[in-house]
Enzyme design. Structure first.
Site, PDB file in Angstrom:
ATOM      1  N   HIS A 173       0.963  -1.146   0.109  1.00 33.41           N
ATOM      2  CA  HIS A 173      -0.134  -0.074   0.040  1.00 33.41           C
ATOM      3  C   HIS A 173       0.997   1.310  -0.067  1.00 33.41           C
ATOM      4  O   HIS A 173       1.783   1.400   0.839  1.00 33.41           O
ATOM      5  CB  HIS A 173      -0.762  -0.129   1.139  1.00 33.41           C
ATOM      6  CG  HIS A 173      -1.855   0.926   1.171  1.00 33.41           C
ATOM      7  ND1 HIS A 173      -1.585   2.423   1.226  1.00 33.41           N
ATOM      8  CD2 HIS A 173      -3.218   0.828   1.013  1.00 33.41           C
ATOM      9  CE1 HIS A 173      -2.735   3.146   1.495  1.00 33.41           C
ATOM     10  NE2 HIS A 173      -3.746   2.372   1.267  1.00 33.41           N
ATOM     11  N   HIS A 213      -0.210   2.943  11.416  1.00 35.39           N
ATOM     12  CA  HIS A 213       0.948   3.773  11.416  1.00 35.39           C
ATOM     13  C   HIS A 213       0.926   4.801  12.462  1.00 35.39           C
ATOM     14  O   HIS A 213       0.065   5.053  13.163  1.00 35.39           O
ATOM     15  CB  HIS A 213       1.456   4.185  10.016  1.00 35.39           C
ATOM     16  CG  HIS A 213       0.075   5.292   9.428  1.00 35.39           C
ATOM     17  ND1 HIS A 213      -1.113   4.864   9.179  1.00 35.39           N
ATOM     18  CD2 HIS A 213       0.435   6.504   9.236  1.00 35.39           C
ATOM     19  CE1 HIS A 213      -1.908   6.085   8.875  1.00 35.39           C
ATOM     20  NE2 HIS A 213      -0.958   6.958   9.106  1.00 35.39           N
ATOM     21  N   GLU A 264      -2.865  14.405  11.274  1.00 36.09           N
ATOM     22  CA  GLU A 264      -3.714  14.029  10.201  1.00 36.09           C
ATOM     23  C   GLU A 264      -5.064  14.357  10.632  1.00 36.09           C
ATOM     24  O   GLU A 264      -5.726  13.722  11.592  1.00 36.09           O
ATOM     25  CB  GLU A 264      -3.538  12.585   9.697  1.00 36.09           C
ATOM     26  CG  GLU A 264      -2.298  12.191   9.260  1.00 36.09           C
ATOM     27  CD  GLU A 264      -2.090  10.686   8.658  1.00 36.09           C
ATOM     28  OE1 GLU A 264      -3.161   9.836   9.080  1.00 36.09           O
ATOM     29  OE2 GLU A 264      -1.173  10.350   8.177  1.00 36.09           O
ATOM     30  N   HIS A 301      -5.874  12.625  14.321  1.00 42.48           N
ATOM     31  CA  HIS A 301      -4.619  11.844  14.688  1.00 42.48           C
ATOM     32  C   HIS A 301      -3.399  12.750  14.875  1.00 42.48           C
ATOM     33  O   HIS A 301      -2.831  12.976  13.752  1.00 42.48           O
ATOM     34  CB  HIS A 301      -4.196  10.453  13.915  1.00 42.48           C
ATOM     35  CG  HIS A 301      -5.750   9.719  13.785  1.00 42.48           C
ATOM     36  ND1 HIS A 301      -5.969   9.059  12.589  1.00 42.48           N
ATOM     37  CD2 HIS A 301      -6.667   9.362  14.730  1.00 42.48           C
ATOM     38  CE1 HIS A 301      -7.163   8.412  12.669  1.00 42.48           C
ATOM     39  NE2 HIS A 301      -7.488   8.831  13.803  1.00 42.48           N
ATOM     40  N   HIS A 329      -2.694   4.858  14.691  1.00 41.11           N
ATOM     41  CA  HIS A 329      -4.124   4.794  14.078  1.00 41.11           C
ATOM     42  C   HIS A 329      -4.054   3.842  13.019  1.00 41.11           C
ATOM     43  O   HIS A 329      -2.965   3.391  12.418  1.00 41.11           O
ATOM     44  CB  HIS A 329      -4.672   6.069  13.637  1.00 41.11           C
ATOM     45  CG  HIS A 329      -3.863   6.952  12.821  1.00 41.11           C
ATOM     46  ND1 HIS A 329      -2.615   7.735  13.386  1.00 41.11           N
ATOM     47  CD2 HIS A 329      -3.897   7.211  11.451  1.00 41.11           C
ATOM     48  CE1 HIS A 329      -2.031   8.172  12.182  1.00 41.11           C
ATOM     49  NE2 HIS A 329      -2.828   8.002  11.111  1.00 41.11           N
TER      50      HIS A 329
END
Length: 446
Positions: free
Chosen positions: A290, A333, A339, A363, A369
């Site tokens: 990803h 991560h 974020e 976050h 998270h």
């Protein structure tokens, strides 16, 4: 007001537009007498001595100059604890936070009075940092305009279209599109649908640009040609007009005897613009793993240090996911950046439930998270050899910011705060098994 609006195409261009033929001076910016006896007024978005490639300014030719108004005084209409960019009394919140959608107000509330600051960092006085707001409104601004002397405002509608009348012209911005109104530009917001809700990212001291593409090449992500700037439009109207201006984190107001939207012509490279997120061309992995969310950056606001940013605006559009032998949803991560996520429609791929359109999550720096329990379990059992199409009706975004945000006390006390947010990870269990060993092809075997 025109029923069908026209726009100028391009990002950061040197534009020129006139609502009356010949309204723009020829060969100079500030003639002794302007065409139609208009006033010339320069609006500078950068210091005069910035390098030419970064220098931003526009010349406006207006019926009456902006200086004609009563003295500015602190506004008593705006609650600074609800909407304001002074964060000295607010605290850093280390926990993961999520808010449900803001309810629509019951009393008459326009765009400005419907703004609520969620978090921010830095200092508008030093022209560094940012603020993140959300809005919920049910009334158009009437004989009222707003501008921020602190920074550029990126507006992301979630519910209800916005019609923005600016000094440069008119923009219609429905959900699925975004717009940017730069520092100092006056604008008014009408709600053609009666109610509206959405998000705002305000950046202090610098401006949004398109991210460099690097190895991606010349094309992809947001194309410069797809950004739209309004054409000149004016009204010559004598009326008691309320001018609201935010400076140093505080809102001031003044009254002038005419509409500020009296610009008959303008030229320059400092002008508001909008962008349709459906035109974003995403890139993604075509083999395994990803990719980092930076590949979905629409606009970025660079910081003084090389490679760093004050804020990124990132979109997660409908797209194909084809990574093989891979966990396809966003991974767990911790990130040095903070974020703030919002949802415009549908469902976000990493959260099956609880994250709703009009809601938001935060976050902060190094806060762990990632996908909720259901997403993790389904992501580890799906057939990763089959391409998967993310739903066409889904659209999420992220404000990724560098300075550690302080959360406004009003946001922490909001009835919309989801106090059960962390329970979405409560079902994650250990799957550790010494009897299973990885095979060379990445699969797990006995």
């Amino acid at each position: 007001m025109a029923t069908r609006l026209s726009y100028l195409a391009g990002f950061g261009n040197e534009f020129q537009s006139e609502a009356l033929p010949g309204a723009l001076p020829v060969g100079q910016n500030n003639p002794q007498v302007c065409p139609y006896n208009l006033y010339a007024e320069q609006l500078s978005g950068t210091s005069f001595t910035m390098p030419r490639r970064q220098n931003m300014r526009s010349w406006l030719y207006r019926i009456q100059p902006s200086v004609t108004s009563s003295p500015f005084r602190p506004s008593g209409r705006i609650d600074p604890d609800r909407f304001g960019t002074q964060f000295g009394k607010d605290e850093v919140e280390c926990n993961q936070l999520r808010w449900r959608p803001m309810p629509f107000p019951k009393e008459r509330t326009d765009f400005v009075s419907g703004l609520q600051t969620i978090c921010g960092a830095g200092s508008p006085e030093r022209k560094e940092g940012y603020a993140i707001h959300m809005y919920s409104a049910n009334a158009s601004m009437e004989n009222t305009c707003f501008s921020s002397g602190d920074g550029d405002m990126l507006i992301v509608p979630e519910h209800g279209a916005l019609t923005l009348t600016t000094e440069f012209g008119i923009m219609e911005v429905p959900p699925g599109e975004v717009c940017v109104v730069q520092c100092g530009i006056r604008f008014s917001v009408a709600l053609p649908g009666g109610c509206a809700r959405g998000y705002v990212l305000e950046v202090f001291g610098s401006h949004f640009i398109l991210p460099d593409l690097g190895p991606v090449g010349a094309n992809g992500l947001a194309a410069a040609r797809d950004f739209q700037t309004p054409v000149a439009w004016y009204e010559d109207r004598e009326v008691e007009f309320l001018v609201m201006h935010k400076l140093g984190g505080h809102v001031f107001e003044s009254v002038q005897p005419f509409s500020p939207f009296n610009v008959v012509a303008w030229h320059g490279n400092y002008a508001p613009y909008k962008y349709d997120l459906a035109k974003f061309c995403p890139v993604n992995t075509v083999s395994f793993d990803h990719a980092d969310p930076s590949i979905f950056t629409v606009l970025t606001c660079p910081s003084p240090w090389p490679g760093g940013v004050t804020a990124d605006f990132v979109v997660f559009p409908p797209r194909w996911t084809v990574a093989e032998h891979s966990f396809r949803p966003p991974y767990f991560h911790r990130n040095v950046m903070s974020e703030f996520m919002g949802l415009i429609r549908g469902k976000y791929e990493a959260k099956k439930d609880g994250f709703l359109p009009g809601g938001a999550s935060l976050h902060v720096c190094m806060s762990p998270h990632g996908p909720d329990t259901d997403t993790f379990e389904s992501g580890t059992t799906k057939d990763s050899h089959k391409p998967e199409r993310l739903p066409a009706d889904s659209l999420a975004f992220m404000f990724e910011v560098n300075y550690i945000p302080k959360v406004k006390k009003s946001a922490l006390m909001s009835e919309c705060l989801d106090k059960a947010y962390q329970e979405c990870w409560a079902g994650l269990q250990s799957h550790f098994n010494l009897s299973e060993r990885p095979a060379s092809n990445g699969k797990v075997s006995d």
